[in-house]
Design a protein around this motif. Structure first.
Motif, mmCIF file in Angstrom:
data_model
loop_
_atom_site.group_PDB
_atom_site.id
_atom_site.type_symbol
_atom_site.label_atom_id
_atom_site.label_comp_id
_atom_site.label_asym_id
_atom_site.label_seq_id
_atom_site.Cartn_x
_atom_site.Cartn_y
_atom_site.Cartn_z
ATOM 1 N N CYS A 141 131.758 -11.468 -68.999
ATOM 2 C CA CYS A 141 130.922 -10.447 -69.638
ATOM 3 C C CYS A 141 130.355 -11.052 -70.908
ATOM 4 O O CYS A 141 131.016 -11.865 -71.560
ATOM 5 C CB CYS A 141 131.794 -9.230 -69.974
ATOM 6 S SG CYS A 141 130.954 -7.984 -70.968
ATOM 7 N N CYS A 143 129.022 -8.966 -73.464
ATOM 8 C CA CYS A 143 128.792 -7.885 -74.426
ATOM 9 C C CYS A 143 129.164 -8.388 -75.823
ATOM 10 O O CYS A 143 129.741 -9.462 -75.964
ATOM 11 C CB CYS A 143 129.597 -6.639 -74.057
ATOM 12 S SG CYS A 143 131.337 -6.728 -74.473
ATOM 13 N N GLU A 144 128.889 -7.589 -76.829
ATOM 14 C CA GLU A 144 129.107 -8.057 -78.209
ATOM 15 C C GLU A 144 130.581 -8.383 -78.496
ATOM 16 O O GLU A 144 130.878 -9.188 -79.369
ATOM 17 C CB GLU A 144 128.580 -7.010 -79.203
ATOM 18 C CG GLU A 144 129.209 -5.642 -79.004
ATOM 19 C CD GLU A 144 128.588 -4.581 -79.899
ATOM 20 O OE1 GLU A 144 127.458 -4.162 -79.586
ATOM 21 O OE2 GLU A 144 129.237 -4.185 -80.883
ATOM 22 N N HIS A 162 135.183 -3.053 -75.294
ATOM 23 C CA HIS A 162 134.452 -3.640 -74.163
ATOM 24 C C HIS A 162 134.357 -2.622 -73.007
ATOM 25 O O HIS A 162 133.271 -2.394 -72.472
ATOM 26 C CB HIS A 162 135.134 -4.936 -73.686
ATOM 27 C CG HIS A 162 134.871 -5.238 -72.253
ATOM 28 N ND1 HIS A 162 133.772 -5.952 -71.828
ATOM 29 C CD2 HIS A 162 135.542 -4.867 -71.122
ATOM 30 C CE1 HIS A 162 133.790 -6.025 -70.511
ATOM 31 N NE2 HIS A 162 134.843 -5.379 -70.057
ATOM 32 N N LEU A 165 131.790 -0.095 -73.683
ATOM 33 C CA LEU A 165 130.414 -0.600 -73.546
ATOM 34 C C LEU A 165 129.997 -0.690 -72.087
ATOM 35 O O LEU A 165 128.851 -0.397 -71.729
ATOM 36 C CB LEU A 165 130.290 -1.982 -74.205
ATOM 37 C CG LEU A 165 130.265 -1.974 -75.733
ATOM 38 C CD1 LEU A 165 130.399 -3.396 -76.269
ATOM 39 C CD2 LEU A 165 128.968 -1.344 -76.239
ATOM 40 N N ARG A 169 126.921 1.224 -70.359
ATOM 41 C CA ARG A 169 125.865 0.478 -69.668
ATOM 42 C C ARG A 169 125.663 1.037 -68.257
ATOM 43 O O ARG A 169 124.537 1.173 -67.780
ATOM 44 C CB ARG A 169 126.259 -0.999 -69.601
ATOM 45 C CG ARG A 169 125.116 -1.885 -69.172
ATOM 46 C CD ARG A 169 125.370 -3.314 -69.506
ATOM 47 N NE ARG A 169 126.370 -3.876 -68.628
ATOM 48 C CZ ARG A 169 126.881 -5.099 -68.778
ATOM 49 N NH1 ARG A 169 126.492 -5.855 -69.785
ATOM 50 N NH2 ARG A 169 127.769 -5.559 -67.937
#
Ligand SMILES: [Zn+2]
Length: 524
Positions: A141, A143-144, A162, A165, A169
């Motif tokens: 992944c 993601c940030e 996570h 998020l 999404r």
């Protein structure tokens, strides 16, 4: 306020934000919600106590504790909850995996309670999978949270962030599918990741009568039936229900052909080859095209979903597939009074015709467009009974009946235009085929006719509509109207046609939201 519907799923603008949405419990929720003191399943066990302890929130329907239910009970409960028009919130139920089907079944608001709990159990969630964080070699992944991190950097809090998020999404993706009218295709494909989701979808399909009230008859998205689970889709059931009701073949001779990848079939290479080879021999002959799972009389080839679908073609037909398609073919053939049936089909298509028990002359060898096959077909068509009718006019008549449930007015008219962009004209333009939605668009005379027949009509308040008519301005609406239907709105001074955005019954019930997009109108 309703923005867009795709079946039961919807996008609404609300005080909580645009739904479907997720309430984030890693932050303090901005708007307080009354969760009540009793889980929703108590309603069945102890209805009296449930009434006292349930959520008293006026704005939203809060149903807690649904995670304990079996798949069947969960689907049935969501259907029951959906009968309440308010926003539906199901606390502690959503995961990235199940959220598409929850929204498909009518849930508007979810939260990240399960993704947080899972994080503390060491579970790392993705849209289609769950992993134990310790078993991962790298984080799949970007993601940030995961970007530039490895599994050993991830504590519970980071995994929770996570997981949240990913759920967010997934909801964003579902929302785009709603806008594209494509949610069912997505949910069906996504359900393959988990037997539980497949079971829920099958149980949902057993409740066609519920979904039918919300489901559009015409859609702009392509139908992609990929497995036998697709056969019971609302779009397919609606097509067979209406097409079988509306099919009135005039001819005495029937030609059965196989489908083509290109739609409408008449534009495909194989159908063009056959039609140009036969020329006038096809005049006054009815045609039915066999596909899987669709069976489409030629006169319906421009109706959704016949106009816009794609199936995986391998040449292999399963027993269940042959059975399903044969039953539909038989039902269409029985609507006619045919004294000769010619089946220009091979392989699985031929098995379908045989299984349907139709007494047909088979004319195709291995390749339906080979010169030998075409020669045999021509010979079979040479001495058949022909009835004088125009195929294109018959298409308009059938589409009109399919769409509005009444006969098209009999007027002296001509069909103009280049196939498939046909229009029906008398002195003025009467109707044209809207190839995007696989339906008819109509003009003044036909709109007046529907007004007289009182079908697909909407009585609005006394105002001149600009662009959009909202549900607050609707006084009465024909209950058969579904989203995307072409409707005739009217008041004392004007009448016009537009596209419905919600079902007719909902226009009367809802106090807000888009009801009709105006196309054109005239003074009465
Ligand atoms: Zn991530």
């Amino acid at each position: 306020m309703l923005e867009k519907r795709d079946g039961v799923a919807r996008i609404c603008r609300t005080e909580f934000g645009e739904t479907p949405l997720m309430i984030d419990f890693t932050e303090k929720p901005e708007i307080p919600i009354d969760f009540g003191k009793a889980p929703y399943p108590l309603k069945e066990i102890d209805p009296k106590r449930f009434e006292i302890l349930k959520s008293k929130d006026e704005r939203i329907n809060v149903a807690t504790g649904l995670a304990v239910l079996s798949h069947r009970k969960l689907v049935e409960t969501l259907i029951e909850l959906r009968r309440d028009g308010r926003l539906l919130y199901t606390p502690a139920l959503a995961t990235p995996k199940n959220v598409p089907i929850l929204i498909y079944l009518g849930v508007d608001i979810v939260d990240n309670i399960v993704p947080i709990i899972k994080a503390y159990e060491g579970i790392y969630m993705l849209e289609n999978a769950e992993f134990e964080i310790d078993s991962l070699r790298a984080l799949p992944c970007n993601c940030e949270v995961c970007r530039n991190s490895s599994p050993k950097d991830m504590d519970e809090e980071k995994v929770a962030k996570h997981n949240t998020l990913i759920l967010k999404r997934q909801i964003g993706l579902v929302k785009e599918h709603i806008r594209m009218e494509n949610l069912r295709n997505f949910v069906e494909a996504h359900a393959k990741f988990d037997p539980a989701l497949t079971a829920m979808l099958r149980i949902a399909d057993e409740n066609y009568e519920f979904f039918e009230r919300y489901y559009p008859v015409f859609k702009k998205s392509k139908l992609t039936p990929t497995s036998e689970d697709s056969f019971e889709r609302p779009e397919i059931r609606t097509f067979f229900k209406r097409a079988l009701e509306c099919y009135y073949p005039k001819g005495k001779t029937l030609l059965i052909l196989p489908c083509s990848a290109r739609k409408p079939y008449s534009l495909s290479k194989s159908h063009r080859r056959i039609r140009s080879y036969l020329g006038d021999l096809l005049k006054g002959v009815e045609e039915i095209i066999v596909s899987s799972p669709l069976v489409v009389p030629r006169v319906f080839e421009m109706v959704y979903p016949a106009m816009n679908y794609d199936v995986p073609v391998t040449g292999k037909w399963s027993g269940d597939e042959v059975e399903f398609v044969a039953e539909k073919l038989k039902a269409f053939v029985e609507k006619g009074d045919f004294n000769k049936v010619i089946a220009h089909v091979t392989g699985g298509y031929r098995r379908v015709v045989e299984r349907a028990g139709i007494d047909a002359v088979f004319t195709a060898e291995d390749d339906i467009t080979s010169s030998e096959s075409l020669r045999k077909l021509k010979k079979a068509l040479e001495d058949v009974e022909r009835v004088d009718f125009d195929l294109f006019v018959s298409m308009f008549e059938h589409m009109f009946r399919y769409q509005f449930g009444v006969e098209m007015p009999s007027v002296d008219c001509l069909v103009r235009g280049r196939y498939p962009n046909l229009e029906l004209k008398a002195e003025n333009r009467l109707a044209r085929i809207d190839v995007r939605y696989g339906m008819l668009d109509i003009y003044e005379e036909f709109a007046r006719y529907l007004l007289k027949k009182e079908v697909y009509t909407i009585r609005i308040d006394e105002f001149e509509p600009k662009g959009t008519i909202f549900a607050v301005g609707v006084r009465e609406a024909y209950h058969g109207i579904r989203p995307n239907d072409l409707v005739v709105f009217h008041n004392d001074s004007i009448f016009g046609v537009g596209i419905a955005c919600m079902p007719g019954w909902e226009m009367e019930e809802a106090d807000g939201g888009r009801a009709v997009e105006v196309k054109r109108y005239w003074k009465l």
